[in-house]
Scaffold this active site. Structure first.
Site, PDB file in Angstrom:
ATOM      1  N   TYR A   1      48.736  18.919  74.566  1.00  0.00           N
ATOM      2  CA  TYR A   1      49.437  18.137  73.543  1.00  0.00           C
ATOM      3  C   TYR A   1      49.936  19.014  72.399  1.00  0.00           C
ATOM      4  O   TYR A   1      49.234  19.932  71.968  1.00  0.00           O
ATOM      5  CB  TYR A   1      48.502  17.083  72.944  1.00  0.00           C
ATOM      6  CG  TYR A   1      48.080  16.015  73.920  1.00  0.00           C
ATOM      7  CD1 TYR A   1      48.997  15.079  74.407  1.00  0.00           C
ATOM      8  CD2 TYR A   1      46.762  15.924  74.346  1.00  0.00           C
ATOM      9  CE1 TYR A   1      48.603  14.095  75.300  1.00  0.00           C
ATOM     10  CE2 TYR A   1      46.353  14.940  75.233  1.00  0.00           C
ATOM     11  CZ  TYR A   1      47.280  14.026  75.707  1.00  0.00           C
ATOM     12  OH  TYR A   1      46.883  13.056  76.585  1.00  0.00           O
TER      13      TYR A   1
ATOM     14  N   ARG B   1       7.588  16.619  60.213  1.00  0.00           N
ATOM     15  CA  ARG B   1       8.583  15.873  60.982  1.00  0.00           C
ATOM     16  C   ARG B   1       9.688  16.797  61.478  1.00  0.00           C
ATOM     17  O   ARG B   1      10.828  16.711  61.021  1.00  0.00           O
ATOM     18  CB  ARG B   1       9.215  14.777  60.112  1.00  0.00           C
ATOM     19  CG  ARG B   1       8.251  13.810  59.422  1.00  0.00           C
ATOM     20  CD  ARG B   1       9.026  12.677  58.743  1.00  0.00           C
ATOM     21  NE  ARG B   1      10.066  13.168  57.844  1.00  0.00           N
ATOM     22  CZ  ARG B   1       9.948  13.266  56.518  1.00  0.00           C
ATOM     23  NH1 ARG B   1       8.839  12.881  55.909  1.00  0.00           N
ATOM     24  NH2 ARG B   1      10.947  13.736  55.799  1.00  0.00           N
TER      25      ARG B   1
ATOM     26  N   ARG C   1      19.949   8.964  48.625  1.00  0.00           N
ATOM     27  CA  ARG C   1      20.483   8.039  49.630  1.00  0.00           C
ATOM     28  C   ARG C   1      19.793   6.691  49.513  1.00  0.00           C
ATOM     29  O   ARG C   1      20.372   5.700  49.129  1.00  0.00           O
ATOM     30  CB  ARG C   1      20.256   8.598  51.041  1.00  0.00           C
ATOM     31  CG  ARG C   1      20.865   9.955  51.267  1.00  0.00           C
ATOM     32  CD  ARG C   1      20.740  10.401  52.712  1.00  0.00           C
ATOM     33  NE  ARG C   1      19.350  10.472  53.169  1.00  0.00           N
ATOM     34  CZ  ARG C   1      18.975  10.998  54.332  1.00  0.00           C
ATOM     35  NH1 ARG C   1      19.884  11.490  55.164  1.00  0.00           N
ATOM     36  NH2 ARG C   1      17.708  11.034  54.688  1.00  0.00           N
TER      37      ARG C   1
ATOM     38  N   CYS D   1      41.701  18.081  74.872  1.00  0.00           N
ATOM     39  CA  CYS D   1      42.077  16.700  75.175  1.00  0.00           C
ATOM     40  C   CYS D   1      40.810  15.846  75.271  1.00  0.00           C
ATOM     41  O   CYS D   1      39.706  16.364  75.208  1.00  0.00           O
ATOM     42  CB  CYS D   1      42.818  16.629  76.508  1.00  0.00           C
ATOM     43  SG  CYS D   1      44.229  17.735  76.641  1.00  0.00           S
TER      44      CYS D   1
ATOM     45  N   LYS E   1      15.526  11.119  67.043  1.00  0.00           N
ATOM     46  CA  LYS E   1      16.667  10.248  66.725  1.00  0.00           C
ATOM     47  C   LYS E   1      17.943  10.772  67.382  1.00  0.00           C
ATOM     48  O   LYS E   1      18.005  11.927  67.812  1.00  0.00           O
ATOM     49  CB  LYS E   1      16.838  10.186  65.202  1.00  0.00           C
ATOM     50  CG  LYS E   1      17.182  11.532  64.565  1.00  0.00           C
ATOM     51  CD  LYS E   1      17.093  11.474  63.039  1.00  0.00           C
ATOM     52  CE  LYS E   1      17.415  12.827  62.433  1.00  0.00           C
ATOM     53  NZ  LYS E   1      17.154  12.839  60.972  1.00  0.00           N
TER      54      LYS E   1
HETATM   55  C1  LIG Z   1      16.288  13.996  60.793  1.00  0.00           C
HETATM   56  C2  LIG Z   1      15.130  13.971  59.892  1.00  0.00           C
HETATM   57  C3  LIG Z   1      14.115  14.933  60.011  1.00  0.00           C
HETATM   58  C4  LIG Z   1      14.222  16.136  60.921  1.00  0.00           C
HETATM   59  O1  LIG Z   1      15.052  17.092  60.302  1.00  0.00           O
HETATM   60  P1  LIG Z   1      15.291  18.540  60.956  1.00  0.00           P
HETATM   61  O2  LIG Z   1      16.054  19.271  59.945  1.00  0.00           O
HETATM   62  O3  LIG Z   1      16.071  18.280  62.208  1.00  0.00           O
HETATM   63  O4  LIG Z   1      13.945  19.092  61.252  1.00  0.00           O
HETATM   64  C5  LIG Z   1      12.992  14.786  59.216  1.00  0.00           C
HETATM   65  N1  LIG Z   1      12.897  13.761  58.339  1.00  0.00           N
HETATM   66  C6  LIG Z   1      13.869  12.850  58.183  1.00  0.00           C
HETATM   67  C7  LIG Z   1      13.705  11.762  57.186  1.00  0.00           C
HETATM   68  C8  LIG Z   1      15.014  12.918  58.932  1.00  0.00           C
HETATM   69  O5  LIG Z   1      15.986  12.015  58.760  1.00  0.00           O
END
Ligand SMILES: *Cc1c(COP(=O)(O)O)cnc(C)c1O
Length: 373
Positions: free
Chosen positions: A264, A220, A136, A311, A38
């Site tokens: 700035y 994951r 969430r 900047c 992602k």
């Molecule tokens: C982003 C995400 C992950 C991966 O998390 P990491 O901490 O980067 O390994 C796994 N599961 C879900 C639902 C996520 O949103």
């Protein structure tokens, strides 16, 4: 590319492949590895990273948005893609058209998905998220059975998996993560009594490193496939290899007299003759503005402090202490140069954030130079 761009991120696809293989070895043959790509693969470049991860043994990809899955499909990637994020029903059509495996969190989305699948003459696999403590989206354990009852009535949806996500797996105290996992296991146990559910999955990178009991049918990992650790408080014994180096180049170099100000707000005033190098990279490229008067870069293997405010398109660095700096010299903002390293974690500390945001912040206008594979 005939011209070397002034700013580029070198993405080491061999490091991505190495990290995927290392994580797979850690997890063992019992669980599949789904590579989380992602947010443009945490800034690394979704399509090449996805290909490298699949070649190294990831069996699926995971993204947050339907649009991200569509991008992978349009690049010709055919592996299964799980979409984990929340969507409104109006995006169901694209999900079905591109054969994305959706996470379904409410009946309205399920109905839209079922309608689209019917029109397309398909049956589409779905996953359901159980909210065990992130607060969430997803179903609370006590809502789960009724929800599964509803979604399994849609004839063009096929319940493939249940999943959950940990809130604190990267913290030293694993108590809450274990509590979440127990809650998930119990919810899944009750659900499997009434519904056929082939897959359960929960583990993010932190859980892969520290909670082997959570591997289930698939893991994951996101941050770890990029060679970064989810926090400074997890096991660091996976020998991960960071995949990203951020490079800019020195532009104009000149000496400012005492009293001269930089950028700035005049947040930097030279106290003595100061050799100042311009780097044409700024927050419009993803350099956090909190690095103003605080961050550092590497030039000629040495650290040069960022002076004045960051900047949109430029930063200035003090190179008074570095011999011979000239226009065209390479400047490294993340990664190694000679014997020195600036880690994503160090940048994150300057920017009061986490390594995840440091790489994810890199904008599309920073050229990605994919190497390896
Ligand atoms: C982003 C995400 C992950 C991966 O998390 P990491 O901490 O980067 O390994 C796994 N599961 C879900 C639902 C996520 O949103």
């Amino acid at each position: 590319m005939a011209i070397t761009p002034t700013n580029f991120a070198v993405i080491d696809l061999d490091a991505i492949a190495y990290n995927v293989a290392a994580l797979k070895a850690r997890v063992g043959p019992g669980a599949a590895l789904w590579a989380v790509v992602k947010a443009n693969a945490y800034g690394h470049g979704a399509v090449p990273v996805a290909r490298a991860a699949l070649a190294a043994g990831a069996s699926r990809l995971a993204v947050a948005r339907i649009r991200e899955g569509v991008e992978l499909r349009q690049a010709g990637i055919e592996a299964p893609i799980l979409v984990m994020g929340y969507h409104l029903p109006n995006e169901a059509e694209a999900a079905v058209a591109h054969d994305l495996i959706m996470t379904v969190n409410d009946v309205a989305f399920a109905r839209a998905l079922d309608d689209q699948a019917r029109d397309a003459g398909k049956t589409t696999p779905i996953h359901v998220k159980v909210d065990t403590g992130m607060g969430r989206f997803g179903l609370l354990p006590e809502e789960l059975l009724d929800f599964l009852e509803s979604v399994t009535r849609f004839p063009h949806l096929e319940l493939e998996g249940l999943w959950t996500h940990f809130a604190t797996a990267d913290e030293p105290d694993k108590g809450f993560a274990r509590q979440q996992f127990a809650m998930f296991r119990y919810a899944a146990f009750l659900a499997r009594d009434r519904f056929e559910i082939p897959m359960l999955h929960a583990a993010n990178s932190a859980a892969i490193l520290d909670l082997p009991e959570t591997y289930l049918d698939a893991v994951r990992p996101g941050i770890a496939i990029y060679g970064l650790y989810p926090s400074g408080e997890v096991s660091m014994d996976a020998a991960l290899r960071p995949a990203l180096t951020l490079v800019s180049h020195v532009g104009r170099v000149r000496t400012l007299p005492p009293g001269a100000s930089v950028s700035y707000g005049r947040a930097f005033i030279a106290r003595r003759h100061t050799r100042v190098a311009l780097l044409p990279i700024g927050y419009g490229d993803g350099i956090h503005r909190l690095l103003s008067n605080r961050g550092q870069v590497l030039i000629r293997g040495q650290r040069a402090p960022i002076i004045g405010r960051v900047c949109m398109d430029n930063i200035m660095v003090d190179v008074s202490a570095i011999e011979g700096v000239q226009e065209g010299d390479e400047a490294v903002l993340i990664g190694r140069q000679g014997d020195e390293v600036i880690t994503a974690e160090e940048v994150a500390a300057w920017a009061q954030t986490i390594n995840y945001e440091v790489t994810t912040a890199l904008m599309p206008r920073v050229y990605r130079d994919f190497r390896g594979r």
